[in-house]
Design a protein around this motif. Structure first.
Motif, PDB file in Angstrom:
ATOM      1  N   ARG A 128       0.684  -1.014  -0.133  1.00  0.00           N
ATOM      2  CA  ARG A 128       0.136   0.079  -0.110  1.00  0.00           C
ATOM      3  C   ARG A 128       1.231   1.620   0.206  1.00  0.00           C
ATOM      4  NH1 ARG A 128      -2.753  -2.566   4.748  1.00  0.00           N
ATOM      5  NH2 ARG A 128      -1.804  -0.382   5.777  1.00  0.00           N
ATOM      6  N   GLY A 129       1.934   1.562   0.775  1.00  0.00           N
ATOM      7  CA  GLY A 129       3.022   2.243   0.813  1.00  0.00           C
ATOM      8  C   GLY A 129       3.399   2.757  -1.057  1.00  0.00           C
ATOM      9  N   SER A 130       3.732   1.426  -0.751  1.00  0.00           N
ATOM     10  CA  SER A 130       4.207   1.903  -2.789  1.00  0.00           C
ATOM     11  C   SER A 130       3.615   2.005  -3.568  1.00  0.00           C
ATOM     12  CB  SER A 130       5.085   0.521  -3.065  1.00  0.00           C
ATOM     13  OG  SER A 130       6.161   0.151  -2.217  1.00  0.00           O
ATOM     14  N   LEU A 131       1.957   1.784  -3.824  1.00  0.00           N
ATOM     15  CA  LEU A 131       1.466   2.395  -4.567  1.00  0.00           C
ATOM     16  C   LEU A 131       1.568   4.052  -5.057  1.00  0.00           C
ATOM     17  CD1 LEU A 131      -2.247   0.545  -3.124  1.00  0.00           C
ATOM     18  CD2 LEU A 131      -0.660   0.141  -5.375  1.00  0.00           C
ATOM     19  N   PRO A 132       1.287   4.491  -4.283  1.00  0.00           N
ATOM     20  CA  PRO A 132       1.615   6.244  -5.079  1.00  0.00           C
ATOM     21  C   PRO A 132       3.225   6.306  -5.761  1.00  0.00           C
ATOM     22  CG  PRO A 132       1.277   6.766  -2.744  1.00  0.00           C
ATOM     23  CD  PRO A 132       1.328   4.976  -2.763  1.00  0.00           C
ATOM     24  N   LEU A 133       3.717   5.658  -5.656  1.00  0.00           N
ATOM     25  CA  LEU A 133       5.244   5.439  -6.911  1.00  0.00           C
ATOM     26  C   LEU A 133       4.345   5.071  -7.681  1.00  0.00           C
ATOM     27  CD1 LEU A 133       7.795   4.462  -3.861  1.00  0.00           C
ATOM     28  CD2 LEU A 133       7.621   6.778  -5.213  1.00  0.00           C
ATOM     29  N   ARG A 134       3.670   3.606  -7.416  1.00  0.00           N
ATOM     30  CA  ARG A 134       3.405   3.329  -8.704  1.00  0.00           C
ATOM     31  C   ARG A 134       2.210   3.682  -9.829  1.00  0.00           C
ATOM     32  NH1 ARG A 134      -0.395  -0.135 -11.292  1.00  0.00           N
ATOM     33  NH2 ARG A 134       0.465  -2.306 -12.041  1.00  0.00           N
ATOM     34  N   GLU A 135       1.751   4.640  -9.075  1.00  0.00           N
ATOM     35  CA  GLU A 135       0.180   5.026  -9.546  1.00  0.00           C
ATOM     36  C   GLU A 135       1.225   6.463 -10.876  1.00  0.00           C
ATOM     37  OE1 GLU A 135      -2.311   6.856  -7.183  1.00  0.00           O
ATOM     38  OE2 GLU A 135      -2.921   4.358  -6.379  1.00  0.00           O
ATOM     39  N   LEU A 136       2.633   7.577  -9.971  1.00  0.00           N
ATOM     40  CA  LEU A 136       2.889   8.369 -10.418  1.00  0.00           C
ATOM     41  C   LEU A 136       4.018   7.920 -11.459  1.00  0.00           C
ATOM     42  CD1 LEU A 136       3.921  11.111 -10.057  1.00  0.00           C
ATOM     43  CD2 LEU A 136       5.933  10.430  -8.424  1.00  0.00           C
ATOM     44  N   TYR A 137       4.466   6.709 -11.597  1.00  0.00           N
ATOM     45  CA  TYR A 137       5.759   5.977 -12.080  1.00  0.00           C
ATOM     46  C   TYR A 137       5.246   5.448 -13.672  1.00  0.00           C
ATOM     47  CZ  TYR A 137       9.171   9.039  -9.393  1.00  0.00           C
ATOM     48  OH  TYR A 137      10.159  10.097  -9.086  1.00  0.00           O
ATOM     49  N   GLY A 138       4.098   4.297 -13.328  1.00  0.00           N
ATOM     50  CA  GLY A 138       3.726   3.590 -13.491  1.00  0.00           C
ATOM     51  C   GLY A 138       4.450   2.292 -13.734  1.00  0.00           C
ATOM     52  N   LYS A 139       4.623   1.736 -12.233  1.00  0.00           N
ATOM     53  CA  LYS A 139       5.402   0.451 -11.462  1.00  0.00           C
ATOM     54  C   LYS A 139       6.067   0.000 -10.451  1.00  0.00           C
ATOM     55  CE  LYS A 139       9.867   1.997 -13.404  1.00  0.00           C
ATOM     56  NZ  LYS A 139      11.737   1.492 -13.945  1.00  0.00           N
ATOM     57  N   PHE A 140       6.040  -0.754 -10.374  1.00  0.00           N
ATOM     58  CA  PHE A 140       6.591  -0.213  -8.771  1.00  0.00           C
ATOM     59  C   PHE A 140       7.963   0.138  -8.868  1.00  0.00           C
ATOM     60  CE2 PHE A 140       2.981  -3.718  -7.715  1.00  0.00           C
ATOM     61  CZ  PHE A 140       2.271  -2.578  -6.452  1.00  0.00           C
ATOM     62  N   PRO A 141       8.466   0.729  -7.008  1.00  0.00           N
ATOM     63  CA  PRO A 141       9.911   0.607  -6.996  1.00  0.00           C
ATOM     64  C   PRO A 141      10.646  -0.952  -7.419  1.00  0.00           C
ATOM     65  CG  PRO A 141       8.992   1.267  -5.349  1.00  0.00           C
ATOM     66  CD  PRO A 141       7.838   0.536  -6.151  1.00  0.00           C
ATOM     67  N   GLU A 142      12.169  -0.711  -8.621  1.00  0.00           N
ATOM     68  CA  GLU A 142      13.004  -1.267  -8.539  1.00  0.00           C
ATOM     69  C   GLU A 142      13.617  -1.839  -7.499  1.00  0.00           C
ATOM     70  OE1 GLU A 142      13.877  -1.485 -12.037  1.00  0.00           O
ATOM     71  OE2 GLU A 142      11.999  -0.811 -12.944  1.00  0.00           O
ATOM     72  N   VAL A 143      13.884  -0.688  -7.002  1.00  0.00           N
ATOM     73  CA  VAL A 143      15.222  -0.526  -5.573  1.00  0.00           C
ATOM     74  C   VAL A 143      16.647  -1.648  -6.239  1.00  0.00           C
ATOM     75  CG1 VAL A 143      13.616  -1.013  -3.711  1.00  0.00           C
ATOM     76  CG2 VAL A 143      13.983  -2.973  -4.637  1.00  0.00           C
ATOM     77  N   ILE A 144      16.615  -0.278  -6.756  1.00  0.00           N
ATOM     78  CA  ILE A 144      17.988  -1.164  -7.851  1.00  0.00           C
ATOM     79  C   ILE A 144      19.592  -0.773  -7.095  1.00  0.00           C
ATOM     80  CG2 ILE A 144      18.409   1.001  -9.223  1.00  0.00           C
ATOM     81  CD1 ILE A 144      19.598  -0.900 -11.426  1.00  0.00           C
ATOM     82  N   GLU A 145      19.252  -0.288  -5.665  1.00  0.00           N
ATOM     83  CA  GLU A 145      20.205   0.496  -5.176  1.00  0.00           C
ATOM     84  C   GLU A 145      20.383  -0.615  -4.203  1.00  0.00           C
ATOM     85  OE1 GLU A 145      18.461   3.898  -5.156  1.00  0.00           O
ATOM     86  OE2 GLU A 145      20.427   5.270  -6.354  1.00  0.00           O
ATOM     87  N   LEU A 146      19.549  -0.857  -3.370  1.00  0.00           N
ATOM     88  CA  LEU A 146      19.162  -1.637  -2.065  1.00  0.00           C
ATOM     89  C   LEU A 146      19.698  -3.211  -2.894  1.00  0.00           C
ATOM     90  CD1 LEU A 146      18.077  -2.516   0.170  1.00  0.00           C
ATOM     91  CD2 LEU A 146      15.906  -2.257  -0.168  1.00  0.00           C
ATOM     92  N   LEU A 147      19.397  -3.463  -3.697  1.00  0.00           N
ATOM     93  CA  LEU A 147      19.147  -5.163  -4.797  1.00  0.00           C
ATOM     94  C   LEU A 147      21.533  -4.823  -4.700  1.00  0.00           C
ATOM     95  CD1 LEU A 147      17.443  -5.020  -7.581  1.00  0.00           C
ATOM     96  CD2 LEU A 147      17.308  -6.863  -5.385  1.00  0.00           C
TER      97      LEU A 147
END
Length: 188
Positions: A128-147
């Motif tokens: 639910r906390g990620s939904l605003p980012l998905r709505e804004l960018y059209g996808k869920f955060p990829e967290v590439i830096e965390l990976l």
């Protein structure tokens, strides 16, 4: 003496920021995870063992330990509990007596599938906390830096297991979706 490429304050601030954010995120994940699996009489470690055993298909206790980010004795003890519940089997191989292999039983596989069906994204705070980012960018955060950070801490082996397990999960979802599409076409 070599010159530092970073300052003490920069290092301290980054480390503490990561610690605080990680703890806050883990607390939310832990609460969501426990709520999801509680009706199935599992704890997080037991569920994690089942999940890893399924998606690695032939995992060893060492694999469970490494990918589950738990001590070998923790992986073994929770695996033994799951074996007592007839959710998985532990075995040795003729050509490899050193490693203990884990395989889900039909009962374990069925429980894992029930868990998947019981997942409710509306009760998951991280989702639910990620939904605003998905709505804004059209996808869920990829967290590439965390990976990248996790890769640098745990290594390529960990990331290979990570990618393999999620590739298998994605394949299962695609197969289910295709199966549903075929069912709908047959009805129409």
């Amino acid at each position: 003496m070599e010159e530092k490429e970073y300052s003490f304050s920069e290092s301290m601030l980054f480390t503490q920021r990561m610690a605080q954010l990680s703890k806050a995120l883990w607390k939310a994940i832990e609460k969501d995870w426990q709520r999801w699996i509680k009706p199935f009489d599992l704890n997080i470690n037991e569920h994690h063992v089942l999940w890893i055993a399924h998606y690695l298909n032939g995992a060893t206790i060492s694999d469970i330990s490494k990918f589950g980010v738990m001590h070998v004795s923790t992986a073994f003890n929770f695996s033994k509990k799951l074996e007592e519940r007839e959710l998985l089997t532990l075995s040795k191989r003729e050509n490899d007596k050193r490693n203990t292999y884990i395989k889900l039983t039909d009962k374990g596989t069925n429980l894992l599938m029930e868990l998947m069906e019981a997942y409710d994204p509306t009760k998951n705070s991280v989702y639910r906390g990620s939904l605003p980012l998905r709505e804004l960018y059209g996808k869920f955060p990829e967290v590439i830096e965390l990976l990248a950070i996790v890769r640098n801490i745990y290594g390529e082996d960990f990331m290979e297991i990570f990618e393999t397990s999620f590739s298998r999960l994605e394949k299962e979802f695609l197969e289910k979706e295709e199966s549903k599409d075929l069912d709908v076409e047959n009805v129409v």
